[in-house]
Scaffold this active site. Structure first.
Site, PDB file in Angstrom:
ATOM      1  N   ASP A  44       0.847  -1.204   0.000  1.00 29.62           N
ATOM      2  CA  ASP A  44       0.000   0.000   0.000  1.00 29.62           C
ATOM      3  C   ASP A  44       0.880   1.251   0.000  1.00 29.62           C
ATOM      4  OD1 ASP A  44       0.852  -0.222   2.602  1.00 29.62           O
ATOM      5  OD2 ASP A  44      -1.130  -0.029   3.515  1.00 29.62           O
ATOM      6  N   SER A  45       2.205   1.053   0.009  1.00 23.24           N
ATOM      7  CA  SER A  45       3.142   2.156  -0.239  1.00 23.24           C
ATOM      8  C   SER A  45       2.863   2.783  -1.601  1.00 23.24           C
ATOM      9  CB  SER A  45       4.588   1.645  -0.182  1.00 23.24           C
ATOM     10  OG  SER A  45       4.753   0.520  -1.016  1.00 23.24           O
ATOM     11  N   ASP A  83      -1.111  -6.102  -0.413  1.00 22.52           N
ATOM     12  CA  ASP A  83      -1.419  -5.485   0.874  1.00 22.52           C
ATOM     13  C   ASP A  83      -2.918  -5.274   1.041  1.00 22.52           C
ATOM     14  OD1 ASP A  83       0.546  -5.032   2.739  1.00 22.52           O
ATOM     15  OD2 ASP A  83       1.263  -3.178   1.808  1.00 22.52           O
ATOM     16  N   LYS A 113      -1.319  -9.402   2.679  1.00 25.76           N
ATOM     17  CA  LYS A 113      -0.529  -8.971   3.836  1.00 25.76           C
ATOM     18  C   LYS A 113      -1.347  -7.982   4.642  1.00 25.76           C
ATOM     19  CE  LYS A 113       3.237  -6.073   3.547  1.00 25.76           C
ATOM     20  NZ  LYS A 113       2.766  -4.930   4.357  1.00 25.76           N
ATOM     21  N   GLU A 182       9.430  -4.634  10.136  1.00 24.55           N
ATOM     22  CA  GLU A 182       9.846  -3.317   9.619  1.00 24.55           C
ATOM     23  C   GLU A 182      10.261  -2.392  10.761  1.00 24.55           C
ATOM     24  OE1 GLU A 182       7.140  -1.404   6.901  1.00 24.55           O
ATOM     25  OE2 GLU A 182       8.311   0.443   6.887  1.00 24.55           O
TER      26      GLU A 182
HETATM   27  O1  KIV Z   1       3.603  -1.119   1.581  1.00 26.26           O
HETATM   28  C1  KIV Z   1       4.767  -1.569   1.499  1.00 26.26           C
HETATM   29  O2  KIV Z   1       5.507  -1.316   0.540  1.00 26.26           O
HETATM   30  C2  KIV Z   1       5.233  -2.410   2.587  1.00 26.26           C
HETATM   31  C3  KIV Z   1       6.697  -2.707   2.643  1.00 26.26           C
HETATM   32  C4  KIV Z   1       7.437  -1.504   3.057  1.00 26.26           C
HETATM   33  C5  KIV Z   1       6.987  -3.876   3.483  1.00 26.26           C
HETATM   34  O3  KIV Z   1       4.467  -2.803   3.412  1.00 26.26           O
END
Ligand code: KIV
Length: 280
Positions: A44-45, A83, A113, A182
């Site tokens: 979700d980044s 995510d 995730k 993290e």
């Molecule tokens: O959203 C994301 O990219 C993540 C990673 C930083 C593990 O959760």
């Protein structure tokens, strides 16, 4: 060979480090897959690196499904993890299962995730009961940015370190197949890795984790502004892009692009006839 929950678990058992990178589109996923990355995370980044939001909180299920579909079309062998966005699993176990199911059915992900420890164990076991592999995420979980008061390293005090170890065991018992650690101290990540039978994937954690993950824009030098301490820039793709775009602008303005080799030919007779007809 397709990476699966079983092959990733085997990698932990044999000490073969797991490689995971984020991707959000077909082209990037295809390149990563061809390079042989074990797993691709549609994080979700994407809210920050693709959509320009300040944090991950505004990301929707529709955003996640849209980008997951594109990645799944590009990746043949990588294990695809999508995510679950903020508020897609916190409200109820039922909503969590429905939304996890959408990421698998509509997005073509192999696993989902979600962030959190003891408080999301009910969701993890219900999603796993629906035959959907779950990757957990502990430590500096970005969806809790407001609760943490910023992006801060977690688990530095005895109480928070103890809770992280306990949470890691709880999410494993709930059925998680992997866990992202993290923004936690390296020695704490090592203790958690040694206590778990499922693989740990570190980001700002430890070289002792069973694998590593990075946001691809960060590791390829595409991100501008603040770069976290844990990011290693493996290439400067941002500079390559800037140079290419500047050259394109300059050559177009100078009239040197397109050159003859970039254009299509036609028989002179056709052009001559066309000109005659135009002049009649
Ligand atoms: O959203 C994301 O990219 C993540 C990673 C930083 C593990 O959760």
């Amino acid at each position: 060979m397709k990476n699966t929950v079983s092959t990733l678990l085997k990698q932990k058992q044999t000490g073969d480090k797991i490689t995971m990178l984020t991707a959000y589109d077909y082209t990037t996923a295809k390149i990563m897959d061809e390079c042989g990355v074990n797993s691709i995370l549609i994080g979700d980044s994407l809210g920050m690196v693709m959509l320009g939001y300040e944090n991950t909180l505004p990301v929707t299920m529709e955003d996640m499904i849209h980008h997951t579909k594109a990645v799944a079309r590009g990746a043949e062998n990588a294990f695809i993890v999508a995510d679950m966005p903020f508020m897609s699993y916190q409200v109820s176990v039922q909503e969590a299962v429905i939304n996890a199911g959408r990421l698998i059915k509509e997005g073509n992900a192999n696993a989902v995730k979600l962030e959190g420890g003891a408080e999301v164990c009910e969701q993890i076991s219900a999603i796993v009961k629906a035959s959907i592999p779950v990757v957990a995420h502990l430590g500096l979980t970005p969806q809790s940015v407001n609760a943490f008061g910023g992006f801060k390293v977690q688990g530095k005090s005895i109480e928070t370190a103890r809770k992280l170890v306990a949470d890691a065991i709880k999410i494993q018992d709930a059925g998680a197949c992997m866990v992202v650690l993290e923004g936690i101290p390296a020695k704490l990540a090592d203790i958690i890795t040694s206590k778990l039978t499922i693989p740990t994937i570190g980001i700002g954690a430890s070289v002792g984790c069973d694998g590593q993950v990075l946001v691809y824009q960060d590791m390829l030098g595409l991100t501008s502004g603040h770069i976290a301490k844990f990011v290693k820039q493996f290439a400067n793709a941002g500079e390559v892009m800037r140079q290419g775009i500047t050259d394109y602008i300059n050559e177009t303005k100078a009239g040197t692009f397109p050159a003859q080799e970039h254009t299509y030919a036609i028989d002179d007779a056709v052009i001559e006839q066309l000109i005659r007809e135009e002049n009649e």
